[in-house]
Scaffold this motif. Structure first.
Motif, short mmCIF file in Angstrom:
data_model
loop_
_atom_site.label_atom_id
_atom_site.label_comp_id
_atom_site.label_asym_id
_atom_site.label_seq_id
_atom_site.Cartn_x
_atom_site.Cartn_y
_atom_site.Cartn_z
N ALA A 135 -0.38 4.48 -2.30
CA ALA A 135 -1.30 3.88 -1.32
C ALA A 135 -1.84 4.96 -0.39
CB ALA A 135 -0.55 2.82 -0.51
N GLU A 136 -2.71 4.55 0.50
CA GLU A 136 -3.24 5.46 1.52
C GLU A 136 -2.09 6.00 2.37
OE1 GLU A 136 -6.54 6.27 2.12
OE2 GLU A 136 -7.11 5.18 0.31
N GLU A 137 -2.27 7.18 2.91
CA GLU A 137 -1.19 7.80 3.68
C GLU A 137 -1.18 7.42 5.15
OE1 GLU A 137 -2.88 12.17 4.67
OE2 GLU A 137 -2.56 11.74 2.56
N GLY A 138 -2.21 6.74 5.64
CA GLY A 138 -2.35 6.45 7.06
C GLY A 138 -1.14 5.79 7.70
N ALA A 139 -0.63 4.71 7.11
CA ALA A 139 0.52 4.01 7.70
C ALA A 139 1.74 4.91 7.79
CB ALA A 139 0.84 2.76 6.88
N TRP A 140 1.91 5.76 6.79
CA TRP A 140 3.07 6.65 6.79
C TRP A 140 2.94 7.73 7.85
CZ3 TRP A 140 6.97 4.56 4.71
CH2 TRP A 140 6.80 3.67 3.65
N GLN A 141 1.75 8.24 8.02
CA GLN A 141 1.55 9.26 9.06
C GLN A 141 1.73 8.66 10.44
OE1 GLN A 141 -2.25 10.85 7.81
NE2 GLN A 141 -1.23 12.61 6.88
N LEU A 142 1.24 7.42 10.64
CA LEU A 142 1.45 6.75 11.92
C LEU A 142 2.94 6.53 12.18
CD1 LEU A 142 -1.41 4.09 11.95
CD2 LEU A 142 -1.21 6.12 13.41
N GLY A 143 3.69 6.29 11.11
CA GLY A 143 5.14 6.09 11.24
C GLY A 143 5.92 7.37 11.44
N GLY A 144 5.23 8.51 11.36
CA GLY A 144 5.87 9.79 11.64
C GLY A 144 6.52 10.49 10.47
N ALA A 145 6.11 10.18 9.25
CA ALA A 145 6.68 10.89 8.09
C ALA A 145 6.35 12.37 8.20
CB ALA A 145 6.12 10.33 6.79
N GLU A 146 7.33 13.19 7.88
CA GLU A 146 7.14 14.63 7.96
C GLU A 146 6.15 15.13 6.92
OE1 GLU A 146 9.92 18.59 8.26
OE2 GLU A 146 10.72 16.63 8.79
N LEU A 147 6.28 14.63 5.70
CA LEU A 147 5.37 15.00 4.62
C LEU A 147 4.99 13.74 3.85
CD1 LEU A 147 7.15 18.17 3.21
CD2 LEU A 147 5.02 18.14 4.47
N VAL A 148 3.70 13.62 3.54
CA VAL A 148 3.21 12.47 2.78
C VAL A 148 2.34 13.00 1.64
CG1 VAL A 148 1.85 10.35 2.81
CG2 VAL A 148 3.15 11.02 4.84
N ILE A 149 2.63 12.51 0.44
CA ILE A 149 1.78 12.79 -0.71
C ILE A 149 1.25 11.44 -1.18
CG2 ILE A 149 1.66 13.64 -3.07
CD1 ILE A 149 3.89 15.61 -2.35
N SER A 150 -0.04 11.25 -1.04
CA SER A 150 -0.69 10.00 -1.44
C SER A 150 -1.36 10.23 -2.79
CB SER A 150 -1.73 9.60 -0.38
OG SER A 150 -2.40 8.44 -0.78
N LEU A 151 -0.81 9.61 -3.80
CA LEU A 151 -1.28 9.78 -5.18
C LEU A 151 -2.23 8.65 -5.54
CD1 LEU A 151 2.21 10.63 -6.67
CD2 LEU A 151 0.40 12.25 -6.08
N GLN A 152 -3.48 8.87 -5.34
CA GLN A 152 -4.49 7.85 -5.63
C GLN A 152 -4.79 7.85 -7.13
OE1 GLN A 152 -5.76 5.79 -3.13
NE2 GLN A 152 -4.10 6.76 -2.00
N ALA A 153 -4.77 6.66 -7.72
CA ALA A 153 -5.06 6.51 -9.14
C ALA A 153 -5.87 5.24 -9.35
CB ALA A 153 -3.76 6.45 -9.94
N ASP A 154 -6.57 5.18 -10.48
CA ASP A 154 -7.39 4.01 -10.80
C ASP A 154 -6.54 2.79 -11.13
OD1 ASP A 154 -9.63 5.57 -10.45
OD2 ASP A 154 -9.81 6.06 -12.57
N SER A 155 -5.32 3.00 -11.59
CA SER A 155 -4.44 1.88 -11.93
C SER A 155 -3.02 2.25 -11.53
CB SER A 155 -4.50 1.57 -13.42
OG SER A 155 -3.88 2.61 -14.16
N ARG A 156 -2.20 1.23 -11.35
CA ARG A 156 -0.80 1.46 -10.98
C ARG A 156 -0.07 2.20 -12.10
NH1 ARG A 156 2.59 -2.92 -7.86
NH2 ARG A 156 1.11 -2.24 -6.30
N SER A 157 -0.38 1.90 -13.36
CA SER A 157 0.32 2.58 -14.46
C SER A 157 -0.01 4.07 -14.47
CB SER A 157 0.01 1.93 -15.80
OG SER A 157 -1.36 2.02 -16.10
N ARG A 158 -1.26 4.43 -14.24
CA ARG A 158 -1.62 5.86 -14.17
C ARG A 158 -0.96 6.49 -12.93
NH1 ARG A 158 -2.37 5.92 -18.81
NH2 ARG A 158 -4.34 5.53 -19.81
N GLY A 159 -0.90 5.76 -11.85
CA GLY A 159 -0.23 6.26 -10.64
C GLY A 159 1.24 6.53 -10.89
#
Length: 190
Positions: free
Chosen positions: A144-168
């Protein structure tokens, strides 16, 4: 080879290339953070969305029992795999507290929490908040988008955007395998 297979392979490779172009440095930083955690006597606690539990288990096994590399086991624990606890909390309509309660019980300040996420789920955000309150470092690999995680204070976030959940999931599996290999390289020069 069929056209369908060729198209799937091209999509897979393209997604991996884009993802590494965007996240290679962050993935390397995540590996250093996990290696520092292990070196300091901490553990890697892994919490995952329901749809990613199988990938979380693979990562935990990879750190604890890497069968194709001669090295000591690394302290990684998967949280949320307890079927009895899941059933009890579901029955009490408190399932959203599963991850946060396990983090509260098990986490120590020297530990690192890794969250594997599909959609910035409230239960995982609560686990992140609990970990931060305990002084743990937090990493997120999300589909998913990284915004909520950054607002929550995650030290590192990798947001893996894909066209489908299976590819993700395919790309997430690759990143998790690389995380394990990069940590091994940091700790053991492998």
């Amino acid at each position: 080879m069929s056209e369908k297979l060729i198209e799937a392979l091209q999509q897979h490779n393209s997604l991996l290339e884009r993802s590494l172009a965007l996240h290679a440095e962050t993935l390397e930083n995540a590996a250093r953070l996990v290696a520092e955690t292990f070196t300091a006597g901490g553990r890697l606690l892994v919490v995952a969305s329901a749809a990613l539990q199988d990938l979380a288990r693979l990562l935990v096994v990879g750190f604890a029992h890497q069968l194709d590399v001669e090295r000591p086991a690394l302290p990684a624990l998967g949280l949320g795999f307890d079927g009895s606890l899941v059933a009890a909390l579901s029955e009490a309509e408190q399932f959203d507290q599963l991850s946060a309660s396990q983090v509260q019980i098990l986490a120590r300040p020297e530990d690192c929490l890794l969250l594997l996420d599909c959609a910035a789920e409230p239960a995982l955000l609560a686990a992140q908040q609990t970990a931060r309150e305990l002084g743990c470092r937090t990493l997120v690999l999300s589909l998913a988008e990284e915004g909520a995680w950054q607002l929550g204070g995650a030290e590192l976030v990798i947001s893996l955007q894909a066209d489908s959940r299976s590819r993700g999931r395919e790309v997430l599996l690759f990143h998790l395998q690389m995380l394990c290999e990069l940590v091994e390289a940091e700790l053991f020069g492998l």
